[in-house]
Design a protein around this motif. Structure first.
Motif, short mmCIF file in Angstrom:
data_model
loop_
_atom_site.label_atom_id
_atom_site.label_comp_id
_atom_site.label_asym_id
_atom_site.label_seq_id
_atom_site.Cartn_x
_atom_site.Cartn_y
_atom_site.Cartn_z
N THR A 167 60.86 -57.45 67.30
CA THR A 167 60.12 -57.98 68.43
C THR A 167 61.00 -58.97 69.18
OG1 THR A 167 58.05 -57.75 67.22
CG2 THR A 167 58.04 -59.23 69.10
N THR A 168 61.00 -58.84 70.51
CA THR A 168 61.76 -59.75 71.36
C THR A 168 60.79 -60.55 72.21
OG1 THR A 168 63.54 -58.14 71.48
CG2 THR A 168 63.57 -59.89 73.10
N LEU A 169 60.97 -61.87 72.22
CA LEU A 169 60.15 -62.76 73.02
C LEU A 169 61.03 -63.44 74.06
CD1 LEU A 169 58.21 -64.54 70.12
CD2 LEU A 169 57.49 -62.53 71.43
N SER A 170 60.57 -63.45 75.31
CA SER A 170 61.30 -64.11 76.38
C SER A 170 60.33 -65.06 77.08
CB SER A 170 61.84 -63.06 77.35
OG SER A 170 62.64 -63.65 78.31
N LEU A 202 46.18 -67.07 77.93
CA LEU A 202 45.83 -66.30 76.73
C LEU A 202 46.41 -66.95 75.48
CD1 LEU A 202 44.61 -63.63 75.56
CD2 LEU A 202 46.92 -62.71 75.73
N ILE A 203 47.65 -67.40 75.57
CA ILE A 203 48.31 -68.06 74.43
C ILE A 203 47.60 -69.36 74.09
CG2 ILE A 203 50.45 -69.15 73.65
CD1 ILE A 203 51.92 -66.96 75.34
N GLU A 204 47.23 -70.13 75.11
CA GLU A 204 46.52 -71.39 74.87
C GLU A 204 45.16 -71.14 74.23
OE1 GLU A 204 48.30 -74.41 78.24
OE2 GLU A 204 46.56 -73.19 78.79
N GLU A 205 44.47 -70.10 74.68
CA GLU A 205 43.16 -69.78 74.11
C GLU A 205 43.29 -69.32 72.66
OE1 GLU A 205 39.71 -66.48 74.84
OE2 GLU A 205 40.66 -67.36 76.61
N ALA A 206 44.30 -68.52 72.37
CA ALA A 206 44.49 -67.99 71.02
C ALA A 206 44.90 -69.07 70.02
CB ALA A 206 45.53 -66.87 71.03
N HIS A 229 57.02 -69.14 66.58
CA HIS A 229 56.42 -68.49 65.40
C HIS A 229 54.94 -68.19 65.64
CE1 HIS A 229 59.56 -69.87 62.18
NE2 HIS A 229 60.13 -69.26 63.22
N GLU A 230 54.24 -69.10 66.31
CA GLU A 230 52.82 -68.87 66.59
C GLU A 230 52.63 -67.69 67.54
OE1 GLU A 230 50.67 -73.17 66.21
OE2 GLU A 230 52.23 -72.99 67.76
N VAL A 231 53.50 -67.57 68.53
CA VAL A 231 53.42 -66.43 69.45
C VAL A 231 53.71 -65.14 68.70
CG1 VAL A 231 54.42 -65.36 71.51
CG2 VAL A 231 54.01 -67.83 71.48
N LEU A 232 54.70 -65.15 67.83
CA LEU A 232 55.03 -63.97 67.05
C LEU A 232 53.84 -63.54 66.18
CD1 LEU A 232 57.51 -62.21 66.88
CD2 LEU A 232 58.32 -63.60 64.98
N LYS A 233 53.09 -64.50 65.65
CA LYS A 233 51.91 -64.19 64.85
C LYS A 233 50.80 -63.55 65.69
CE LYS A 233 52.68 -67.77 61.38
NZ LYS A 233 52.20 -69.06 60.86
N ILE A 234 50.76 -63.85 66.99
CA ILE A 234 49.79 -63.20 67.88
C ILE A 234 50.17 -61.73 68.05
CG2 ILE A 234 48.94 -63.10 70.27
CD1 ILE A 234 49.33 -66.17 70.37
N SER A 251 58.12 -61.32 60.38
CA SER A 251 59.19 -61.85 59.54
C SER A 251 59.70 -63.12 60.23
CB SER A 251 60.31 -60.82 59.43
OG SER A 251 61.40 -61.38 58.75
N LEU A 252 59.30 -64.26 59.70
CA LEU A 252 59.64 -65.54 60.31
C LEU A 252 60.89 -66.11 59.64
CD1 LEU A 252 56.05 -67.05 60.41
CD2 LEU A 252 57.25 -65.87 62.25
N SER A 253 61.86 -66.46 60.46
CA SER A 253 63.07 -67.06 59.91
C SER A 253 63.46 -68.26 60.78
CB SER A 253 64.21 -66.04 59.88
OG SER A 253 64.51 -65.60 61.18
#
Length: 64
Positions: free
Chosen positions: A2-5, A26-30, A41-46, A52-54
């Motif tokens: 997963t890539t986050l930008s 949406l991120i603030e609500e979640a 890490h929180e965004v990745l969990k969404i 896989s958190l590193s």
């Protein structure tokens, strides 16, 4: 993989070959947190069920 930008208004995500955007609201609500205080890490969990958190989590406010 997963890539986050990150930017000031949301996050562009590429997850299993699919591209989409998570808007700031949406991120603030979640997370029930201010967007700039949310961590990568929180965004990745969404996005992923079991990510896989590193490394240390980083605040979006520090990234953008």
């Amino acid at each position: 993989m997963t890539t986050l930008s990150f930017d000031e208004t949301g996050v562009d995500v590429v997850y299993q070959g699919t591209e989409f955007r998570l808007e700031k609201d949406l991120i603030e609500e979640a997370t029930r947190k201010s967007y700039m205080d949310v961590t990568d890490h929180e965004v990745l969990k969404i996005v992923e069920e079991r990510p896989s958190l590193s490394g240390e989590p980083r605040r979006i406010g520090d990234i953008v």
